[in-house]
Design a protein around this motif. Structure first.
Motif, PDB file in Angstrom:
ATOM      1  N   ASP A 164       0.810  -1.211   0.000  1.00  0.00           N
ATOM      2  CA  ASP A 164       0.000   0.000   0.000  1.00  0.00           C
ATOM      3  C   ASP A 164       0.850   1.271   0.000  1.00  0.00           C
ATOM      4  OD1 ASP A 164      -2.431   1.358  -0.079  1.00  0.00           O
ATOM      5  OD2 ASP A 164      -2.661   1.358   2.109  1.00  0.00           O
ATOM      6  N   GLY A 165       1.930   1.264  -0.800  1.00  0.00           N
ATOM      7  CA  GLY A 165       2.754   2.442  -0.946  1.00  0.00           C
ATOM      8  C   GLY A 165       3.749   2.691   0.162  1.00  0.00           C
ATOM      9  N   GLN A 166       3.884   1.757   1.101  1.00  0.00           N
ATOM     10  CA  GLN A 166       4.805   1.947   2.223  1.00  0.00           C
ATOM     11  C   GLN A 166       5.744   0.762   2.351  1.00  0.00           C
ATOM     12  OE1 GLN A 166       2.540   2.583   5.768  1.00  0.00           O
ATOM     13  NE2 GLN A 166       1.858   4.608   5.142  1.00  0.00           N
ATOM     14  N   THR A 167       6.947   1.036   2.819  1.00  0.00           N
ATOM     15  CA  THR A 167       7.900  -0.027   3.112  1.00  0.00           C
ATOM     16  C   THR A 167       7.649  -0.519   4.523  1.00  0.00           C
ATOM     17  OG1 THR A 167       9.530   0.947   1.619  1.00  0.00           O
ATOM     18  CG2 THR A 167      10.348  -0.619   3.249  1.00  0.00           C
ATOM     19  N   LEU A 168       7.346  -1.812   4.627  1.00  0.00           N
ATOM     20  CA  LEU A 168       7.071  -2.439   5.916  1.00  0.00           C
ATOM     21  C   LEU A 168       8.315  -3.059   6.536  1.00  0.00           C
ATOM     22  CD1 LEU A 168       3.829  -4.396   4.946  1.00  0.00           C
ATOM     23  CD2 LEU A 168       4.004  -2.100   5.920  1.00  0.00           C
ATOM     24  N   GLY A 169       9.289  -3.363   5.694  1.00  0.00           N
ATOM     25  CA  GLY A 169      10.493  -4.024   6.169  1.00  0.00           C
ATOM     26  C   GLY A 169      11.414  -4.317   5.007  1.00  0.00           C
ATOM     27  N   ALA A 170      12.339  -5.244   5.240  1.00  0.00           N
ATOM     28  CA  ALA A 170      13.306  -5.579   4.197  1.00  0.00           C
ATOM     29  C   ALA A 170      13.728  -7.033   4.315  1.00  0.00           C
ATOM     30  CB  ALA A 170      14.532  -4.682   4.297  1.00  0.00           C
ATOM     31  N   LEU A 171      13.921  -7.656   3.156  1.00  0.00           N
ATOM     32  CA  LEU A 171      14.598  -8.937   3.066  1.00  0.00           C
ATOM     33  C   LEU A 171      16.066  -8.608   2.834  1.00  0.00           C
ATOM     34  CD1 LEU A 171      12.286 -10.959   0.629  1.00  0.00           C
ATOM     35  CD2 LEU A 171      12.192 -10.857   3.135  1.00  0.00           C
ATOM     36  N   ASN A 172      16.927  -9.172   3.639  1.00  0.00           N
ATOM     37  CA  ASN A 172      18.355  -8.891   3.561  1.00  0.00           C
ATOM     38  C   ASN A 172      19.087 -10.182   3.244  1.00  0.00           C
ATOM     39  OD1 ASN A 172      17.925  -6.140   4.563  1.00  0.00           O
ATOM     40  ND2 ASN A 172      17.380  -7.188   6.446  1.00  0.00           N
ATOM     41  N   LEU A 173      19.682 -10.245   2.065  1.00  0.00           N
ATOM     42  CA  LEU A 173      20.415 -11.427   1.637  1.00  0.00           C
ATOM     43  C   LEU A 173      21.883 -11.061   1.497  1.00  0.00           C
ATOM     44  CD1 LEU A 173      17.470 -11.425  -0.025  1.00  0.00           C
ATOM     45  CD2 LEU A 173      18.376 -13.627  -0.696  1.00  0.00           C
ATOM     46  N   LEU A 174      22.742 -11.890   2.065  1.00  0.00           N
ATOM     47  CA  LEU A 174      24.180 -11.647   2.002  1.00  0.00           C
ATOM     48  C   LEU A 174      24.882 -12.892   1.486  1.00  0.00           C
ATOM     49  CD1 LEU A 174      22.943 -10.148   4.761  1.00  0.00           C
ATOM     50  CD2 LEU A 174      25.232  -9.206   4.708  1.00  0.00           C
ATOM     51  N   HIS A 175      25.928 -12.677   0.687  1.00  0.00           N
ATOM     52  CA  HIS A 175      26.662 -13.776   0.052  1.00  0.00           C
ATOM     53  C   HIS A 175      28.055 -13.242  -0.320  1.00  0.00           C
ATOM     54  CE1 HIS A 175      27.252 -17.485  -2.116  1.00  0.00           C
ATOM     55  NE2 HIS A 175      26.004 -17.852  -1.944  1.00  0.00           N
ATOM     56  N   GLY A 176      28.728 -13.918  -1.225  1.00  0.00           N
ATOM     57  CA  GLY A 176      30.037 -13.481  -1.683  1.00  0.00           C
ATOM     58  C   GLY A 176      29.949 -12.216  -2.517  1.00  0.00           C
ATOM     59  N   ALA A 177      31.090 -11.599  -2.724  1.00  0.00           N
ATOM     60  CA  ALA A 177      31.155 -10.378  -3.532  1.00  0.00           C
ATOM     61  C   ALA A 177      30.577 -10.622  -4.922  1.00  0.00           C
ATOM     62  CB  ALA A 177      32.598  -9.904  -3.646  1.00  0.00           C
ATOM     63  N   GLY A 178      29.792  -9.663  -5.397  1.00  0.00           N
ATOM     64  CA  GLY A 178      29.240  -9.725  -6.748  1.00  0.00           C
ATOM     65  C   GLY A 178      28.127 -10.726  -6.949  1.00  0.00           C
ATOM     66  N   HIS A 179      27.648 -11.336  -5.896  1.00  0.00           N
ATOM     67  CA  HIS A 179      26.631 -12.387  -6.051  1.00  0.00           C
ATOM     68  C   HIS A 179      25.271 -11.837  -6.489  1.00  0.00           C
ATOM     69  CE1 HIS A 179      25.090 -16.453  -5.433  1.00  0.00           C
ATOM     70  NE2 HIS A 179      24.012 -15.886  -4.932  1.00  0.00           N
ATOM     71  N   TYR A 180      24.927 -10.632  -6.046  1.00  0.00           N
ATOM     72  CA  TYR A 180      23.612 -10.057  -6.340  1.00  0.00           C
ATOM     73  C   TYR A 180      23.731  -8.890  -7.313  1.00  0.00           C
ATOM     74  CZ  TYR A 180      22.506 -12.718  -2.165  1.00  0.00           C
ATOM     75  OH  TYR A 180      22.377 -13.729  -1.256  1.00  0.00           O
ATOM     76  N   ASP A 181      22.762  -8.816  -8.237  1.00  0.00           N
ATOM     77  CA  ASP A 181      22.711  -7.674  -9.152  1.00  0.00           C
ATOM     78  C   ASP A 181      21.280  -7.473  -9.649  1.00  0.00           C
ATOM     79  OD1 ASP A 181      22.226  -9.392 -11.378  1.00  0.00           O
ATOM     80  OD2 ASP A 181      24.372  -9.595 -11.731  1.00  0.00           O
ATOM     81  N   GLU A 182      21.099  -6.434 -10.440  1.00  0.00           N
ATOM     82  CA  GLU A 182      19.770  -6.055 -10.915  1.00  0.00           C
ATOM     83  C   GLU A 182      19.097  -7.131 -11.758  1.00  0.00           C
ATOM     84  OE1 GLU A 182      22.457  -4.180 -10.891  1.00  0.00           O
ATOM     85  OE2 GLU A 182      21.917  -2.325  -9.854  1.00  0.00           O
ATOM     86  N   ALA A 183      19.868  -7.999 -12.396  1.00  0.00           N
ATOM     87  CA  ALA A 183      19.278  -9.058 -13.226  1.00  0.00           C
ATOM     88  C   ALA A 183      18.426 -10.017 -12.408  1.00  0.00           C
ATOM     89  CB  ALA A 183      20.378  -9.822 -13.963  1.00  0.00           C
ATOM     90  N   GLN A 184      18.658 -10.089 -11.106  1.00  0.00           N
ATOM     91  CA  GLN A 184      17.881 -10.974 -10.235  1.00  0.00           C
ATOM     92  C   GLN A 184      16.595 -10.334  -9.721  1.00  0.00           C
ATOM     93  OE1 GLN A 184      21.266 -11.179  -7.756  1.00  0.00           O
ATOM     94  NE2 GLN A 184      21.642 -13.350  -8.179  1.00  0.00           N
ATOM     95  N   MET A 185      16.383  -9.076 -10.026  1.00  0.00           N
ATOM     96  CA  MET A 185      15.233  -8.370  -9.465  1.00  0.00           C
ATOM     97  C   MET A 185      13.877  -8.978  -9.830  1.00  0.00           C
ATOM     98  SD  MET A 185      16.107  -6.399  -7.181  1.00  0.00           S
ATOM     99  CE  MET A 185      14.438  -5.834  -6.897  1.00  0.00           C
TER     100      MET A 185
END
Length: 162
Positions: free
Chosen positions: A119-140
């Protein structure tokens, strides 16, 4: 899709919200991978946040509330703008996290913080951590679906809050 189906089944099971968050943990591990997964819940009215779930509670336990730090990049991007924050390498982790020594000791040199929005508000966050470079915009595309699935357990946590 199989990982998402398992996450949905976890949300349908009894024992919420923990059962649903544990199912999200397992599904995200399968779909994109992580070394550490936490869920942060925000109570903007009271100006606090709390860790509601941790895949590694021995290192990152579920703790009490902390004041929201409104001056941070996390707050600006994730909370206010509803956009993910990517930490691509060790330098980003050191810059972004006051507890970077612990994060780095777990082998985490990359992260993504995904807003959980309703409903237009941020309720929280999922926080994922891994090795360097593991996450990028292609996974969105896949990550945004998991963030949407997280709305139900986070709403439950907020409803049960004092």
């Amino acid at each position: 899709m199989e990982a998402l189906s398992r996450a949905a089944a976890g949300l349908a099971a009894a024992g919420q919200p923990h059962t649903g968050l544990a199912a999200l943990d397992a599904a995200l591990a399968e779909a994109v991978g992580h070394r550490l997964f936490t869920v942060l819940v925000l109570d903007a009215t009271r100006g606090v946040s709390r860790r509601a779930y941790s895949s590694r509670p021995e290192a990152y336990p579920i703790l009490g509330e902390k004041p929201l730090r409104r001056e941070t990049e996390f707050h600006r991007l994730v909370v206010e703008e509803g956009r993910p924050r990517f930490c691509r390498d060790r330098a980003d982790i050191i810059r972004a996290f006051p507890d970077h020594a612990l994060i780095l000791s777990l082998g985490c040199e990359g992260a993504v913080n995904l807003p959980i929005r309703w409903d237009g508000q941020t309720l929280g966050a999922l926080n994922l951590l891994h090795g360097a470079g593991h996450y990028d915009e292609a996974q969105m595309p896949v990550l945004s679906v998991f963030a949407a699935v997280a709305v139900a357990p986070v709403l439950r946590i907020l409803a049960d809050a004092p």
